[in-house]
Motif scaffolding. Structure first.
Motif, short mmCIF file in Angstrom:
data_model
loop_
_atom_site.label_atom_id
_atom_site.label_comp_id
_atom_site.label_asym_id
_atom_site.label_seq_id
_atom_site.Cartn_x
_atom_site.Cartn_y
_atom_site.Cartn_z
N ALA A 107 25.60 -16.80 17.90
CA ALA A 107 25.01 -17.55 16.78
C ALA A 107 23.50 -17.60 16.99
CB ALA A 107 25.59 -18.95 16.70
N ALA A 108 22.77 -16.80 16.21
CA ALA A 108 21.31 -16.77 16.29
C ALA A 108 20.73 -16.94 14.89
CB ALA A 108 20.84 -15.46 16.92
N ASP A 109 21.41 -17.77 14.12
CA ASP A 109 21.05 -17.90 12.70
C ASP A 109 20.32 -19.21 12.40
OD1 ASP A 109 23.50 -19.11 13.27
OD2 ASP A 109 24.33 -18.73 11.29
N GLY A 110 19.67 -19.79 13.37
CA GLY A 110 18.75 -20.88 13.14
C GLY A 110 19.34 -22.27 13.15
N ALA A 111 18.48 -23.22 12.82
CA ALA A 111 18.82 -24.65 12.90
C ALA A 111 19.93 -25.04 11.93
CB ALA A 111 17.58 -25.48 12.63
N ILE B 197 14.03 -13.62 16.10
CA ILE B 197 13.62 -13.29 17.47
C ILE B 197 14.80 -13.40 18.43
CG2 ILE B 197 12.16 -14.00 19.40
CD1 ILE B 197 10.05 -14.83 17.28
N ALA B 198 15.55 -14.50 18.38
CA ALA B 198 16.68 -14.69 19.29
C ALA B 198 17.77 -13.65 19.05
CB ALA B 198 17.25 -16.09 19.15
N GLY B 199 18.07 -13.36 17.79
CA GLY B 199 19.13 -12.40 17.48
C GLY B 199 18.79 -10.99 17.92
N ASN C 175 4.95 -14.05 14.87
CA ASN C 175 6.39 -13.79 14.84
C ASN C 175 6.66 -12.38 14.33
OD1 ASN C 175 6.71 -16.34 15.79
ND2 ASN C 175 7.47 -17.22 13.90
N LYS C 176 5.86 -11.94 13.38
CA LYS C 176 6.02 -10.59 12.84
C LYS C 176 5.87 -9.54 13.95
CE LYS C 176 4.16 -7.37 9.45
NZ LYS C 176 3.19 -7.16 8.37
N ALA C 177 4.89 -9.70 14.84
CA ALA C 177 4.67 -8.74 15.92
C ALA C 177 5.87 -8.70 16.87
CB ALA C 177 3.40 -9.08 16.69
N ILE C 178 6.42 -9.87 17.20
CA ILE C 178 7.57 -9.92 18.11
C ILE C 178 8.78 -9.27 17.44
CG2 ILE C 178 9.19 -11.41 19.35
CD1 ILE C 178 6.90 -13.47 19.57
N LEU C 179 9.06 -9.63 16.18
CA LEU C 179 10.20 -9.06 15.48
C LEU C 179 10.08 -7.54 15.33
CD1 LEU C 179 10.72 -11.78 12.74
CD2 LEU C 179 12.36 -11.15 14.53
N ALA D 261 19.16 -6.46 21.71
CA ALA D 261 18.50 -5.47 22.55
C ALA D 261 18.99 -5.55 23.99
CB ALA D 261 16.98 -5.66 22.49
N TYR D 262 19.15 -6.76 24.51
CA TYR D 262 19.63 -6.91 25.88
C TYR D 262 21.11 -6.54 26.02
CZ TYR D 262 20.78 -8.65 30.43
OH TYR D 262 21.23 -8.72 31.73
N LEU D 263 21.93 -7.05 25.12
CA LEU D 263 23.37 -6.80 25.22
C LEU D 263 23.71 -5.31 25.14
CD1 LEU D 263 24.64 -9.77 23.06
CD2 LEU D 263 25.15 -9.39 25.48
N ARG D 264 22.92 -4.57 24.38
CA ARG D 264 23.17 -3.13 24.25
C ARG D 264 22.96 -2.40 25.57
NH1 ARG D 264 19.65 -0.65 21.02
NH2 ARG D 264 21.02 1.12 20.71
N LEU D 265 22.24 -3.00 26.51
CA LEU D 265 22.00 -2.36 27.81
C LEU D 265 23.15 -2.57 28.78
CD1 LEU D 265 18.24 -3.31 28.26
CD2 LEU D 265 19.19 -1.15 27.42
N LEU D 266 24.06 -3.49 28.49
CA LEU D 266 25.17 -3.78 29.39
C LEU D 266 26.29 -2.76 29.24
CD1 LEU D 266 25.37 -7.66 28.92
CD2 LEU D 266 24.19 -6.37 30.72
N PRO D 267 26.81 -2.23 30.33
CA PRO D 267 27.86 -1.21 30.23
C PRO D 267 29.16 -1.71 29.60
CG PRO D 267 27.50 -1.85 32.52
CD PRO D 267 26.46 -2.54 31.71
N GLN D 268 29.42 -3.03 29.67
CA GLN D 268 30.65 -3.58 29.10
C GLN D 268 30.62 -3.63 27.58
OE1 GLN D 268 28.50 -4.94 31.21
NE2 GLN D 268 29.41 -6.58 32.42
#
Length: 190
Positions: A169-173, A10-12, A115-119, A17-24
């Motif tokens: 780093a969005a690879d968990g605990a 979910i975090a990754g 979690n499946k629905a969000i992913l 998705a958000y970062l792809r919207l940034l022009p930089q």
């Protein structure tokens, strides 16, 4: 800027998705050690609760049809409070209940989603952003790929080197990214 996100949970996927919207940001690559998206799903019936600010973010990141479907699948809490653990009696309960989420409202809402629905919604949004006329690059999600080492300007993966100006780093605990940067959690790096 070239961004690498290590982890397709979910975090990754939300970060990508958000970062792809940034022009930089010129390109976002997501790495995940699982075989494909379906292997990223935790147990089918695991739920994540999201409050209004997170619901608004999902709304912004997902295509409207995906967001509507996701919100219809949610279980929204209408009442809340604290109960005693022995007898289950109410200890405290707010006077006003919670309402289902409405995009044009800032009223508190708490929805539970699998979690499946969000992913699935986030994964679809990565592909829909380009189709909706947003000027974003094609998503690059690399399954069966692990991070091997981190260097200035690039990362080494199990499938080759990638240019990298920013590593998320969005690879968990038990983060492999953290271990590569600092040694095992709790140990000093050499």
């Amino acid at each position: 800027m070239q961004v690498v996100v290590n982890g397709a949970g979910i975090a990754g996927l939300a970060s990508a998705a958000y970062l792809r919207l940034l022009p930089q940001v010129a390109k976002v690559t997501v790495l995940d050690s699982s075989a494909d998206l379906t292997h990223s799903f935790p147990a089918e019936r695991k739920y994540t609760g999201l409050w209004t600010p997170a619901l608004k973010c999902l709304d912004e990141l997902c295509a409207s049809s995906t967001s509507k479907t996701l919100m219809q699948e949610a279980m929204f809490i209408s009442g809340s409070g604290y109960r005693g653990w022995k007898k289950g009696e109410w200890i405290i309960r707010p006077n006003s209940g919670l309402q289902p989420y409405m995009a044009n409202s800032n009223e508190p809402a708490l929805g539970f989603f699998t979690n499946k629905a969000i992913l699935t919604a986030l994964h679809e949004s990565l592909y829909m952003q380009g189709k909706l006329g947003r000027n974003v690059s094609t998503p690059n999600i690399r399954y069966k790929t692990t991070l091997s080492s981190i260097h200035p300007g690039y990362v080494e993966t199990s499938t080759g080197n990638l240019p990298c100006d920013l590593l998320i780093a969005a690879d968990g605990a038990e983060s492999a990214t953290y271990s590569l940067l600092h040694g095992r959690p709790g140990e000093a790096s050499s």
